[in-house]
Motif scaffolding. Sequence first.
Motif, short mmCIF file in Angstrom:
data_model
loop_
_atom_site.label_atom_id
_atom_site.label_comp_id
_atom_site.label_asym_id
_atom_site.label_seq_id
_atom_site.Cartn_x
_atom_site.Cartn_y
_atom_site.Cartn_z
N VAL A 341 0.81 -1.21 0.00
CA VAL A 341 0.00 0.00 0.00
C VAL A 341 0.85 1.27 0.00
O VAL A 341 2.01 1.26 0.40
CB VAL A 341 -0.93 0.04 1.23
CG1 VAL A 341 -1.93 -1.08 1.18
CG2 VAL A 341 -0.13 0.00 2.52
N PHE A 342 0.23 2.36 -0.45
CA PHE A 342 0.79 3.70 -0.33
C PHE A 342 0.04 4.34 0.83
O PHE A 342 -1.03 4.92 0.64
CB PHE A 342 0.62 4.48 -1.62
CG PHE A 342 1.23 3.78 -2.80
CD1 PHE A 342 2.57 3.92 -3.09
CD2 PHE A 342 0.46 2.95 -3.60
CE1 PHE A 342 3.14 3.26 -4.16
CE2 PHE A 342 1.02 2.29 -4.68
CZ PHE A 342 2.36 2.44 -4.96
N ARG A 345 -1.41 7.91 0.90
CA ARG A 345 -2.26 8.32 -0.22
C ARG A 345 -3.65 7.72 -0.08
O ARG A 345 -3.88 6.79 0.69
CB ARG A 345 -1.63 7.91 -1.55
CG ARG A 345 -0.19 8.37 -1.75
CD ARG A 345 0.03 9.86 -1.62
NE ARG A 345 -0.82 10.66 -2.48
CZ ARG A 345 -0.74 11.98 -2.57
NH1 ARG A 345 0.14 12.65 -1.84
NH2 ARG A 345 -1.55 12.63 -3.36
N GLU A 349 -6.50 6.67 -5.05
CA GLU A 349 -5.21 6.61 -5.75
C GLU A 349 -4.60 5.22 -5.66
O GLU A 349 -4.00 4.73 -6.62
CB GLU A 349 -4.24 7.62 -5.14
CG GLU A 349 -4.53 9.05 -5.49
CD GLU A 349 -3.57 9.98 -4.76
OE1 GLU A 349 -3.70 10.10 -3.54
OE2 GLU A 349 -2.70 10.56 -5.42
N ASN A 350 -4.74 4.60 -4.49
CA ASN A 350 -4.17 3.26 -4.31
C ASN A 350 -4.76 2.24 -5.26
O ASN A 350 -4.10 1.28 -5.64
CB ASN A 350 -4.37 2.80 -2.86
CG ASN A 350 -3.18 3.09 -1.98
OD1 ASN A 350 -2.23 2.33 -1.95
ND2 ASN A 350 -3.22 4.22 -1.30
N GLU A 391 -6.91 8.30 3.77
CA GLU A 391 -5.59 7.66 3.67
C GLU A 391 -5.70 6.17 3.95
O GLU A 391 -6.39 5.76 4.88
CB GLU A 391 -4.61 8.28 4.67
CG GLU A 391 -4.18 9.67 4.31
CD GLU A 391 -3.16 10.22 5.30
OE1 GLU A 391 -2.65 9.44 6.13
OE2 GLU A 391 -2.91 11.41 5.25
N VAL A 392 -4.96 5.38 3.17
CA VAL A 392 -5.07 3.93 3.31
C VAL A 392 -4.50 3.42 4.62
O VAL A 392 -4.93 2.41 5.16
CB VAL A 392 -4.39 3.26 2.09
CG1 VAL A 392 -4.06 1.82 2.39
CG2 VAL A 392 -5.32 3.33 0.89
N GLN A 400 -6.88 -3.15 3.91
CA GLN A 400 -5.73 -2.78 3.08
C GLN A 400 -5.47 -3.86 2.04
O GLN A 400 -5.19 -3.57 0.88
CB GLN A 400 -4.49 -2.59 3.95
CG GLN A 400 -4.55 -1.37 4.84
CD GLN A 400 -3.23 -1.07 5.52
OE1 GLN A 400 -2.20 -1.64 5.19
NE2 GLN A 400 -3.26 -0.17 6.47
N ARG A 407 -6.88 -2.92 -6.62
CA ARG A 407 -5.88 -2.37 -7.53
C ARG A 407 -5.57 -3.38 -8.64
O ARG A 407 -5.52 -3.03 -9.82
CB ARG A 407 -4.61 -2.06 -6.76
CG ARG A 407 -3.46 -1.59 -7.63
CD ARG A 407 -2.16 -1.56 -6.88
NE ARG A 407 -2.24 -0.69 -5.71
CZ ARG A 407 -1.33 -0.67 -4.75
NH1 ARG A 407 -0.27 -1.44 -4.83
NH2 ARG A 407 -1.46 0.15 -3.72
N LEU B 200 2.64 8.78 -5.60
CA LEU B 200 2.57 7.41 -5.07
C LEU B 200 3.97 6.83 -4.86
O LEU B 200 4.28 6.28 -3.80
CB LEU B 200 1.75 6.54 -6.02
CG LEU B 200 0.26 6.88 -6.05
CD1 LEU B 200 -0.42 6.36 -7.29
CD2 LEU B 200 -0.42 6.31 -4.81
N SER B 211 4.03 -2.58 -7.97
CA SER B 211 2.75 -2.41 -8.66
C SER B 211 2.95 -2.17 -10.15
O SER B 211 1.99 -1.89 -10.85
CB SER B 211 1.96 -1.24 -8.10
OG SER B 211 2.25 -1.00 -6.79
#
Lengths: 508, 323
Positions: A341-342, A345, A349-350, A391-392, A400, A407, B200, B211
């Motif tokens: 994960v980010f 963000r 977005e993730n 936020e993640v 998560q 994604r 990111l 990713s």
Amino acid sequence: MLTIEGLRKEYGAVVALQGASLSLVPGTIHALLGANGSGKSTLVKMLGGVVRPTEGMIWVDEQRLETGSPAHAIHQGIAVSYQETSLVPSMSVADNLLLGIEPTGKAGYVARRAIRERAAEILDQLELNIPPDVPVAELPTNAQHLLEIGKALVKRPKYLVLDEATAALRREEVKRLFSIVCGLRDEGAAILFVSHRFDEVYAICDRATVLRNGAVVGTRSLSKTSREELIQDMIGQRISLEPVRQETGNSIKKQSLRLKARSLTNSELGGVDLEVSAGEIVGIGGLQGQGQTALLRALIGAILVRGDLETEGHRGLFRNPSHAAESGVRFISGDRGREGVFGQRSIYENIMIGRIATSPLWQRAWQRGKNRAVRDLVEQLKIVHHSLTQEVRGLSGGNQQKVLFARTLASRPNVVILDDPTKGVDVSTRMEIHRLLRSMAGAGVGLLIASSDDEELAGVCDRVLIMYEGRIVRELTGDLQPSHITKASIEGAQSEKGKGAETRADSL
Amino acid sequence: MAFTERVKQRLGQSSRNSLGIAVGVAVLLTAVGGAFNRGFVSPSNLLNLLAISSLLGLAAAGQTLVVLSGGEGIDLSIGAVISLSAVLTSQISNGQNGLLLPAVVVTLVVGVLLGLVNGLGIYLAQVPPLIMTLGMSSVIEGIVLVYTQGQPKGQAPPFLAALGTGQVLGIPWLIIVWAMFTLIIWYVLKYLVYGRLLFLVGDNRSAGRMSGVPVAKLVVGTYALSGFFSACTGILFLGYTNTTYLNIGDVYILPSVAAVVVGGTALSGGRGGYIGTVVGAILLTVLDSLLTTLHMGEATRGIINGVVLLVLLSIYTRQPKDA
């Protein structure tokens, strides 16, 4: 004598160890056996004072050990050689050997010369031909593991714990280690030997305790116990909590090959062949650390490897994960925080990155309608959230993990490669993820899943490949049972070692 | 429960909050200047302040991207590239409009190439950004010295000088150029794949790699862009000052980093944006100008500059390290 009484360890809702008891008798070598996740490492870490038990006690010579204190464990004569090593990479060999027990001079300063001399002495004993001043990071892996053992030996322990100490060693190094360990035993020390190599266990150990699912199955005298009995103890009869697998992927199976790898070879892999078809879920099992991680990473080009690879519309090994992603091969790492994960963000977005990761950099990233697609995915996977811009890092581990799946789905993959996909998620999320995996396969995606959880492999896979020391040693198909996978993993270790190990046992 | 949720949510927007604080402080400083000296808030002085900010703002544009890209990203070669670019443009064009275009093209190409070398050293050779760009900085300064033999020649062609000092409808060209750059950078960061991925990857480089993001291309390209913006700054600086001398860019090295940080971009990467840097550049310029207006000595100015920065940053960083 060292006695462990009813040690229990809970990590949240997960019980790693449920009341283990055993005693180490001076002058003996005691084996600790068990499949993946049976609680061996947890027990070892408690002995070393690294992990504090939820319940239970450890007695050393009638004295109670203060749990959760490495310093006290060392003071009581317990020394542990850890599986993952406990060395400081930037410090020198000598400093690592005497870390925490540095000889001090009159005024309390560290006696540099004494450290060097003492270190040189122990290196000599181990017949390690390395200068004491070299930083540990510059040593090859096997030398680091020898050093880890040396770090335990230098404390002149009354109780020595060796956790998978031989796994990374060469044959002659194992032999040398055993002669040292036997010497220590003859001087009256007790040794706890954790290993999955039966030949080694039978070669030097007197008794063996088997752990299963965090509980002690029993302690047996090895001279009166066969390997089959030990294996039976380790596997037992497990009750499967998984629902029966639905064969959704079968209809399109064998129609087309999604991924084909030939003789993948590097320092951790010894020539791996494998194929994944559309709609098929292939599992990778085996004992921990047999090259599963390296295999997954080699497939996506994250580590160097030789061999050949073929996917739809692409021939040859991938240069890097981005190259793999361009061909529709996606990866979900088992290390969610570091490689998944980010955290800072947003959820949006993730997920979106799945779609745009391989787009030309100067293209417009957001287009109308994509918003909708992300929202649909979040709903479909039931990701618990209050806003897509949240936020993640504020989500639970299970959510998560679902974001990572969203994604991957957004990227419309041909092949998905997963490392321990349900690590650290709760039971219900785990079931959801398993259903998701089946439905991805149903949609024609080829999946390759490495897992240390044999129930998971049996529950979700069409076939399972068993790895041992960097090679695939067995393939299980048909009606998969967790116990079969566990058994094959343990036996893989045996049959593979078979011939060589016998001669080794003789020579000891 | 509900309370902690709300607190978390608020802290999640801390980058927006720090932008608000920066704007507030910039306005406050301007007002203080006006209180001491009415001329400070006259339209012409304000426009002048903006024009001066624009050079710092442009220098800090590349810095913003590099810092956002994460991996302890920083570009300390900005000053040297600005100096080299001013010298190159001035020597090649030799004060003639006709030679301006080739001079600009050569300067921009050199700027991008130097940035590329930075990026390759950092990403492929794994040299820490601080060390790589600092080393690059002294290499470039050495080159400038050899190239000019210590005496930069030439001057800005009239066209460039007009761009640097002229006005249109009372507004300095520099401000218009800066506004255009700002618009483009804002758009790129917000809407293009490059911009979205930059945030990111800046947040978590390993996750970006796994990713499928072409991280090497992205990071190396970002350092090249920083070289490009530095080259632009050097060219405009020549227009602004008309002639050049050695190491004119040095004054921008640390202020460019300060503008980025004051603008609310996290030095750890992945959070912030260029609008913040624009505000940061204005704030720093206003502060410096205010202290000059108040006839403060060099030493006092340095002290107050530093204290203001520290106070601002300590306000920004009052947020949990981990959630």
